[in-house]
Design an enzyme around this catalytic site. Structure first.
Site, mmCIF file in Angstrom:
data_model
loop_
_atom_site.group_PDB
_atom_site.id
_atom_site.type_symbol
_atom_site.label_atom_id
_atom_site.label_comp_id
_atom_site.label_asym_id
_atom_site.label_seq_id
_atom_site.Cartn_x
_atom_site.Cartn_y
_atom_site.Cartn_z
ATOM 1 N N ASP A 22 -10.195 6.733 4.913
ATOM 2 C CA ASP A 22 -10.503 7.885 4.074
ATOM 3 C C ASP A 22 -10.581 9.137 4.940
ATOM 4 O O ASP A 22 -11.463 9.253 5.791
ATOM 5 C CB ASP A 22 -11.831 7.635 3.346
ATOM 6 C CG ASP A 22 -12.338 8.853 2.595
ATOM 7 O OD1 ASP A 22 -11.528 9.751 2.303
ATOM 8 O OD2 ASP A 22 -13.552 8.889 2.302
ATOM 9 N N ASN A 59 -10.944 12.364 3.754
ATOM 10 C CA ASN A 59 -11.647 13.524 3.183
ATOM 11 C C ASN A 59 -13.059 13.227 2.696
ATOM 12 O O ASN A 59 -13.686 14.078 2.055
ATOM 13 C CB ASN A 59 -10.824 14.152 2.053
ATOM 14 C CG ASN A 59 -10.589 13.174 0.900
ATOM 15 O OD1 ASN A 59 -11.107 12.063 0.904
ATOM 16 N ND2 ASN A 59 -9.807 13.594 -0.081
ATOM 17 N N ASP A 102 -14.333 11.163 0.413
ATOM 18 C CA ASP A 102 -14.658 10.861 -0.989
ATOM 19 C C ASP A 102 -14.868 9.373 -1.231
ATOM 20 O O ASP A 102 -15.062 8.944 -2.367
ATOM 21 C CB ASP A 102 -13.591 11.419 -1.931
ATOM 22 C CG ASP A 102 -12.228 10.737 -1.763
ATOM 23 O OD1 ASP A 102 -12.080 9.897 -0.854
ATOM 24 O OD2 ASP A 102 -11.308 11.070 -2.535
ATOM 25 N N ASP A 157 -6.746 7.213 1.698
ATOM 26 C CA ASP A 157 -5.723 8.128 1.199
ATOM 27 C C ASP A 157 -4.538 8.189 2.153
ATOM 28 O O ASP A 157 -4.539 7.570 3.226
ATOM 29 C CB ASP A 157 -6.324 9.520 0.979
ATOM 30 C CG ASP A 157 -7.161 10.004 2.157
ATOM 31 O OD1 ASP A 157 -6.675 9.931 3.298
ATOM 32 O OD2 ASP A 157 -8.311 10.441 1.937
ATOM 33 N N ASP A 208 5.500 -0.383 -3.263
ATOM 34 C CA ASP A 208 5.287 -1.380 -4.309
ATOM 35 C C ASP A 208 6.017 -0.914 -5.564
ATOM 36 O O ASP A 208 5.988 0.274 -5.907
ATOM 37 C CB ASP A 208 3.798 -1.522 -4.610
ATOM 38 C CG ASP A 208 3.354 -2.971 -4.644
ATOM 39 O OD1 ASP A 208 4.002 -3.747 -5.354
ATOM 40 O OD2 ASP A 208 2.376 -3.316 -3.969
ATOM 41 N N ASP A 241 6.452 -6.324 -7.733
ATOM 42 C CA ASP A 241 5.299 -7.013 -8.305
ATOM 43 C C ASP A 241 5.721 -7.950 -9.435
ATOM 44 O O ASP A 241 6.446 -7.536 -10.346
ATOM 45 C CB ASP A 241 4.313 -5.961 -8.817
ATOM 46 C CG ASP A 241 2.998 -6.537 -9.264
ATOM 47 O OD1 ASP A 241 2.259 -7.043 -8.413
ATOM 48 O OD2 ASP A 241 2.715 -6.474 -10.479
ATOM 49 N N GLU A 300 7.741 -10.603 -5.542
ATOM 50 C CA GLU A 300 6.575 -11.466 -5.756
ATOM 51 C C GLU A 300 6.892 -12.364 -6.944
ATOM 52 O O GLU A 300 7.128 -11.875 -8.047
ATOM 53 C CB GLU A 300 5.329 -10.631 -6.034
ATOM 54 C CG GLU A 300 4.086 -11.497 -6.220
ATOM 55 C CD GLU A 300 2.929 -10.759 -6.879
ATOM 56 O OE1 GLU A 300 1.780 -11.105 -6.571
ATOM 57 O OE2 GLU A 300 3.184 -9.866 -7.709
ATOM 58 N N HIS A 352 -3.411 -8.337 -0.717
ATOM 59 C CA HIS A 352 -4.477 -7.720 -1.511
ATOM 60 C C HIS A 352 -5.003 -8.620 -2.620
ATOM 61 O O HIS A 352 -6.050 -8.330 -3.209
ATOM 62 C CB HIS A 352 -3.962 -6.408 -2.124
ATOM 63 C CG HIS A 352 -2.816 -6.641 -3.067
ATOM 64 N ND1 HIS A 352 -1.555 -7.008 -2.641
ATOM 65 C CD2 HIS A 352 -2.750 -6.586 -4.428
ATOM 66 C CE1 HIS A 352 -0.773 -7.160 -3.691
ATOM 67 N NE2 HIS A 352 -1.467 -6.908 -4.783
ATOM 68 N N ASP A 353 -4.300 -9.705 -2.917
ATOM 69 C CA ASP A 353 -4.713 -10.632 -3.968
ATOM 70 C C ASP A 353 -5.309 -11.925 -3.428
ATOM 71 O O ASP A 353 -5.705 -12.791 -4.217
ATOM 72 C CB ASP A 353 -3.503 -11.009 -4.844
ATOM 73 C CG ASP A 353 -3.100 -9.912 -5.808
ATOM 74 O OD1 ASP A 353 -3.960 -9.072 -6.143
ATOM 75 O OD2 ASP A 353 -1.924 -9.883 -6.210
#
Length: 556
Positions: free
Chosen positions: A21, A23, A25, A29, A98, A200, A257, A330-331
């Site tokens: 990150d 910035n 928040d 990013d 993706d 995907d 995928e 990520h899964d």
């Protein structure tokens, strides 16, 4: 086999929300990724695969796309993306995007039009159906994210199909105009300079005509619609058409995928002569610790099944097609917690698992944090989890009377948020990920497991990954050598060889937490790599806990 640039490449997956990150928040990013490109260059990877950064309402963390040609504001701007592309290319790192085109967001302009009326030009871009005469749903399919796969829309008094979240309506691939609009979007991204796509759930795009009811398995509330949409009747036609109309005109990487794809399916999908995709992500080895009731029904890991599965894929695709190689994404939960030992032997088992995977034939994928041995997380409160799949499963199963403690145990082992906790950069607050409050809690073990610590330790997992990447770049045998399984029935050791033009590498990987002795049947004087300083060899080879070692021999 015609040689391609992606044959000896190593891909690094970034989940932007959790990477860095810039910035404050609490959300990673694009500028945060730019800040870490030199780190990735040091690691030695060739390609970055970015999980979705498109404009999205974020119901499924960006896999619900509102605008395929805009950047999510939380991640930055299109100018930031172009700068990332330029900065990566300046370091000889390619960028793969993706591509989520089985479904869109329900906030996409196409769907907003589609739901207005039954005669809207965009109506058939999605899959609308009336209720059955008895008032029941159009069919009995269940959503992959729990509940029914149909959502009622009162504007036109019909239901739309969503295999995932109700905010992810499935696109209707039978509609030719929709397909060509998608191909145009793909071409515009490629013309922008990106280097390929990870696609995907791409083998779900073709559904059986008529959308018939599916088999309802014992204990299930809904039918298993996969029999009517996994590797569906027109999927090869659609992929070939997409290739011809878009990415086939460019020298790029495409990986599909494909849940439920067999080796026979994969040969068809990846045969260069058929012009569909370069490689597929198989799920078979990711289901080896799933019981008869699916993902959340966790059973013990069986090394013999893993050996059989990897061997099947290595052998089947040796002559035709190409493998992708991965432990994490990520899964998926963190592999060192899943198939290794994330406590006493975390470093050793992480290096062993890396050795096993990276010396197979195919294109390896590293998921962020894998290269420093990040582990699963065990949050004690369901409120700490953000993943829609986890939350939907929890709601459905607690309402059915399931034990919360048992559900949490399954989530700790298999939940997707295991992979999504923020990247652990250093021992400062929030692991150096953000100066703000992270969108998802950081794994509490970040003071011990982080990039700063790994870079300061010459024996770290990071530098071991760096060595493995170098071996793939420097040795054609790693890229093209023939695979052969060794010690097939050994319950604790995965051993295999790779051979090319008179040179053979022998790879030994122990999954045991104790010493294991195996026969020494070849010259062991030329050691290529290992996760212990020296090998223990007498009349036998002694593998210490989670040891990996590779030897090289030459004919004559």
């Amino acid at each position: 086999m015609e040689r391609k640039w992606w044959h000896d490449s190593v891909v690094y997956q970034i989940y932007p929300r959790s990477y860095n990150d810039s910035n404050g928040d609490g959300i990673g990013d694009l500028n945060g990724i730019i800040e870490k490109l030199d780190y990735l260059k040091t690691l030695g990877i060739d390609v970055i695969w970015l999980s979705p950064v498109y404009d999205s309402p974020n119901d499924d963390n960006g896999y619900d796309i509102r605008d395929y040609e805009a950047i999510m504001k939380e991640f930055g701007t299109m100018d930031d993306f172009d700068r990332l592309l330029d900065e990566a290319h300046a370091r000889d790192i390619k960028i793969v995007m993706d591509l989520v085109i089985n479904h869109s967001s329900d906030e996409h302009q196409w769907f907003a039009e589609s739901r207005q009326s039954k005669d809207n030009p965009y109506r058939d871009y999605y899959m609308w159906r009336p209720a059955n005469p008895d008032g029941s749903l159009p069919n009995n399919w269940g959503s992959i994210f729990s509940g029914p796969a149909w959502e009622y829309d009162e504007t036109t008094n019909e239901y739309y199909l969503h295999l995932f979240s109700k905010k992810q309506p499935d696109l209707n691939w039978e509609n030719e105009q929709m397909r060509h609009d998608v191909y145009g979007m793909i071409r515009r991204w490629l013309d922008r300079g990106i280097d390929g796509f990870r696609m995907d759930v791409i083998n779900l795009i073709s559904k059986t005509p008529g959308l018939p009811d599916a088999t309802v398995h014992p204990g299930a509330l809904y039918g298993d619609g996969g029999e009517h949409y996994i590797n569906g009747p027109r999927v090869h036609e659609f992929l070939h058409e997409m290739n011809e109309a878009s990415f086939g005109k460019y020298d790029v990487l495409t990986v599909g995928e494909m849940p439920g794809a067999t080796t026979d399916d994969a040969i068809l999908y990846t045969d260069p002569a058929r012009k569909e995709v370069n490689m597929v992500f198989t799920f078979e080895h990711m289901d080896l610790d799933s019981g008869p009731n699916g993902k959340w029904d966790v059973i013990p890991f069986d090394l013999l099944k893993l050996k059989q599965n990897f061997t099947k894929w290595q052998t089947a695709l040796h002559e035709t097609g190409w493998n992708s190689l991965y432990w994490n994404n990520h899964d998926q939960p963190r592999v060192v917690s899943r198939f290794g030992n994330d406590t006493t032997y975390r470093v050793e088992s992480a290096k062993m698992l890396a050795t096993l995977l990276h010396l197979l034939k195919g294109t390896p994928y590293i998921y962020q944090g894998e290269e420093i041995g990040m582990t699963n997380v065990a949050f004690e409160d369901i409120a700490d989890y953000e993943d829609i799949e986890i939350r939907n499963m929890w709601k459905e199963r607690t309402e059915q009377g399931a034990s919360p403690a048992e559900l949490l145990r399954s989530i700790h082992i298999k939940g997707r948020d295991n992979a999504r906790t923020p990247m652990q950069w250093d021992a400062s607050e929030n692991a150096g990920f953000s100066t703000g409050t992270p969108w998802l809690k950081v794994n509490p073990n970040y003071p011990e497991i982080n990039v700063e610590q790994a870079l300061a330790d010459e024996q770290s997992i990071f530098y071991y990954y760096q060595q493995l990447i170098r071996l793939r770049h420097d040795h054609e045998l790693v890229v093209y050598g023939r695979y052969q399984l060794l010690l097939e029935d050994h319950p604790e050791v995965y051993a295999y060889s790779r051979t090319l033009e008179g040179e053979t590498w022998y790879v030994y990987c122990s999954f045991a937490d104790h010493d294991v002795n195996i026969p020494s049947t070849h010259d062991t004087s030329d050691r290529v790599i290992g996760n212990y300083e020296e090998s223990v060899i007498t009349d036998e080879l002694t593998l210490r806990p989670y040891e990996a070692v590779v030897f090289r021999t030459f004919e004559g």
